[in-house]
Design an enzyme around this catalytic site. Structure first.
Site: not given
Length: 215
Positions: A18, A116, A161
């Protein structure tokens, strides 16, 4: 520390979590100093034959957004059908500038970009399982089909995450290392310490990028 598989070994992969504008300073869900990771991750990427990138990719009105729950504000926790959910500012909306990967990220040989958080009714921190803990992303199967046994995890945010992905990687039987100096954390109400404890209990190894220089 003896690494299970060195970065250049095709049984290992770098998992980059990310690295998107909404998580950078000035973004909707900024992680302090997040943009400082880009040069280091680029250098690490050049050491690996296999690189995988994840991208938070929420539809508008996602269930994890505080704006989707009248009377609530970001960083509160509510209970949803799949369990506790931290509410976040609107971030990484599909197609938005904030959802884009940082333009200075140089990983041209990345074989997979995994998006995601696409399900409007379920959040997804982990690159392996959505927050209902049953819906799979397909990453585990991809890794096995490509003979990958060891993962080195970097990116944002360390206590969410990155940590969830590392824990699920370990649960799936992969040798898992988190490169600490190639991550940054939000550290919400002690979340960083809790994340390290949870990862350690599953055998996730905590290393520094310099340990890979001569691996």
């Amino acid at each position: 520390m003896n690494l299970t598989h060195s970065p250049g070994d095709r049984r290992s992969a770098l998992l980059v979590i990310d690295m998107q504008y909404d998580f950078m300073p000035g973004g909707a869900l900024a992680v302090a100093d997040g943009d400082a990771l880009v040069p280091l991750i680029n250098r690490l990427g050049r050491q690996f034959a296999r690189v995988i990138v994840t991208q938070d990719w929420h539809p508008a009105g996602h269930i994890s957004f505080a704006d989707s729950h009248p009377g609530h504000v970001p960083f509160q926790t509510i209970t949803l059908p799949y369990g506790p959910q931290t509410l976040w500012p609107v971030h990484c909306v599909q197609g938005s500038d904030g959802a884009q990967l940082h333009e200075a990220l140089e990983l041209p040989h990345a074989q997979l970009i995994l998006r995601k958080g696409c399900n409007p009714a379920i959040d997804s921190y982990s690159a392996f399982l959505e927050a209902d803990r049953t819906t799979r992303t397909g990453l585990s199967g991809y890794l096995r089909e490509h003979g990958i046994e060891t993962l080195y995890v970097v990116g944002l945010a360390l206590d969410f995450c990155v940590a969830w992905s590392a824990q699920d990687a370990a649960r799936e039987g992969f040798n898992t290392y988190v490169i600490e100096d190639a991550c940054r954390a939000i550290d919400l109400n002690g979340s960083l310490q809790a994340a390290w404890q949870a990862m350690g209990e599953l055998g996730v190894q905590r290393i520094q990028s310099q340990q890979l220089q001569h691996a």
